[in-house]
Write an enzyme that holds these catalytic residues in place. Structure first.
Site, PDB file in Angstrom:
ATOM      1  N   ASN A  42       0.844  -1.192   0.000  1.00 34.40           N
ATOM      2  CA  ASN A  42       0.000   0.000   0.000  1.00 34.40           C
ATOM      3  C   ASN A  42       0.881   1.245   0.000  1.00 34.40           C
ATOM      4  OD1 ASN A  42       0.587  -0.926   2.637  1.00 34.40           O
ATOM      5  ND2 ASN A  42      -1.183   0.072   3.530  1.00 34.40           N
ATOM      6  N   ILE A  43       0.381   2.254  -0.686  1.00 32.26           N
ATOM      7  CA  ILE A  43       1.117   3.515  -0.845  1.00 32.26           C
ATOM      8  C   ILE A  43       0.138   4.639  -0.520  1.00 32.26           C
ATOM      9  CG2 ILE A  43       2.419   4.975  -2.426  1.00 32.26           C
ATOM     10  CD1 ILE A  43       2.855   2.376  -4.154  1.00 32.26           C
ATOM     11  N   GLU A  44       0.383   5.295   0.612  1.00 33.82           N
ATOM     12  CA  GLU A  44      -0.559   6.321   1.077  1.00 33.82           C
ATOM     13  C   GLU A  44      -0.169   7.705   0.576  1.00 33.82           C
ATOM     14  OE1 GLU A  44      -0.846   5.600   5.316  1.00 33.82           O
ATOM     15  OE2 GLU A  44      -2.096   3.826   4.924  1.00 33.82           O
ATOM     16  N   CYS A  53      -4.173   0.488  -2.330  1.00 33.68           N
ATOM     17  CA  CYS A  53      -3.958  -0.721  -1.533  1.00 33.68           C
ATOM     18  C   CYS A  53      -2.891  -1.605  -2.181  1.00 33.68           C
ATOM     19  CB  CYS A  53      -5.246  -1.528  -1.431  1.00 33.68           C
ATOM     20  SG  CYS A  53      -6.565  -0.751  -0.505  1.00 33.68           S
ATOM     21  N   GLU A  55      -3.064  -4.738  -2.918  1.00 38.71           N
ATOM     22  CA  GLU A  55      -3.614  -5.643  -3.931  1.00 38.71           C
ATOM     23  C   GLU A  55      -3.700  -4.962  -5.289  1.00 38.71           C
ATOM     24  OE1 GLU A  55      -4.742  -4.877  -0.950  1.00 38.71           O
ATOM     25  OE2 GLU A  55      -5.952  -6.481  -0.069  1.00 38.71           O
ATOM     26  N   CYS A  86     -10.183  -4.931   0.647  1.00 37.20           N
ATOM     27  CA  CYS A  86     -11.301  -3.978   0.699  1.00 37.20           C
ATOM     28  C   CYS A  86     -12.223  -4.211  -0.504  1.00 37.20           C
ATOM     29  CB  CYS A  86     -10.783  -2.539   0.720  1.00 37.20           C
ATOM     30  SG  CYS A  86     -10.253  -1.921  -0.885  1.00 37.20           S
ATOM     31  N   CYS A  89     -10.745  -3.318  -3.998  1.00 41.84           N
ATOM     32  CA  CYS A  89      -9.776  -4.319  -4.475  1.00 41.84           C
ATOM     33  C   CYS A  89     -10.486  -5.603  -4.906  1.00 41.84           C
ATOM     34  CB  CYS A  89      -8.746  -4.620  -3.403  1.00 41.84           C
ATOM     35  SG  CYS A  89      -7.589  -3.247  -3.161  1.00 41.84           S
TER      36      CYS A  89
HETATM   37  N1  THU Z   1      -5.170  -1.624   2.800  1.00 40.81           N
HETATM   38  C1  THU Z   1      -4.598  -2.426   1.873  1.00 40.81           C
HETATM   39  O1  THU Z   1      -3.546  -2.111   1.307  1.00 40.81           O
HETATM   40  N2  THU Z   1      -5.214  -3.597   1.581  1.00 40.81           N
HETATM   41  C2  THU Z   1      -6.298  -4.082   2.237  1.00 40.81           C
HETATM   42  O2  THU Z   1      -6.728  -5.184   1.928  1.00 40.81           O
HETATM   43  C3  THU Z   1      -6.928  -3.292   3.297  1.00 40.81           C
HETATM   44  C4  THU Z   1      -6.435  -1.913   3.447  1.00 40.81           C
HETATM   45  C5  THU Z   1      -4.465  -0.401   3.180  1.00 40.81           C
HETATM   46  C6  THU Z   1      -5.062   0.900   2.744  1.00 40.81           C
HETATM   47  C7  THU Z   1      -4.450   1.852   3.760  1.00 40.81           C
HETATM   48  O3  THU Z   1      -3.164   2.237   3.316  1.00 40.81           O
HETATM   49  C8  THU Z   1      -4.296   1.019   5.002  1.00 40.81           C
HETATM   50  O4  THU Z   1      -4.375  -0.326   4.590  1.00 40.81           O
HETATM   51  C9  THU Z   1      -5.353   1.276   6.067  1.00 40.81           C
HETATM   52  O5  THU Z   1      -6.629   1.208   5.541  1.00 40.81           O
END
Ligand code: THU
Length: 130
Positions: A42-44, A53, A55, A86, A89
């Site tokens: 994941n890259i915020e 996310c 995935e 989520c 995804c």
């Molecule tokens: N996130 C994912 O990368 N994959 C998931 O299946 C659930 C959520 C990430 C998004 C965000 O960066 C962090 O988790 C918190 O929601």
């Protein structure tokens, strides 16, 4: 590739996650039908909504490199429990792999295996438009 190896790749991706806001790293490893594996994390973003996310990072890497057929994905989180993908995804995975095997991995390396139809029943996909 052995399931355990795929899970390890997902766990290794926890180190690559850019998560200054949630502090919740997620790693993914997506196996294509020819055995190629694409990883993701994941890259915020400071503006929050552009966050992607793990995935979808993996899927978009694969598709942008010409791979569209996937057989399984391992999704790892640094948690005692299992982190399921989520809704967004799930829908993105469904576009390319309606029967994808989904392996959830916790920080201890324990796994829980599901299928995409388990996670997204009665789904909407390309066939519904054609
Ligand atoms: N996130 C994912 O990368 N994959 C998931 O299946 C659930 C959520 C990430 C998004 C965000 O960066 C962090 O988790 C918190 O929601």
């Amino acid at each position: 590739m052995q399931v355990q190896e795929l899970c390890q790749k997902a766990l290794d991706m926890l180190q690559m996650a850019y998560v200054p806001y949630s502090h919740f790293p997620v790693g993914a490893a997506l196996e294509c039908d020819d055995g190629t594996v694409y990883t993701g994390c994941n890259i915020e973003n400071a503006s929050y909504t552009p966050t992607i996310c793990a995935e979808r990072t993996a899927v978009f890497k694969a598709v942008s490199e010409g791979h569209r057929k996937f057989v399984r994905i391992a999704i790892a989180a640094d948690t005692d429990g299992f982190t399921a993908p989520c809704g967004v995804c799930r829908q993105v995975l469904r576009e390319f792999a309606p029967n994808l095997e989904v392996i959830l991995v916790n920080k201890h390396g324990d796994t829980k295996t599901l299928t995409l139809p388990d996670l997204l029943p009665l789904s909407f996909g390309p066939e519904d438009l054609l």
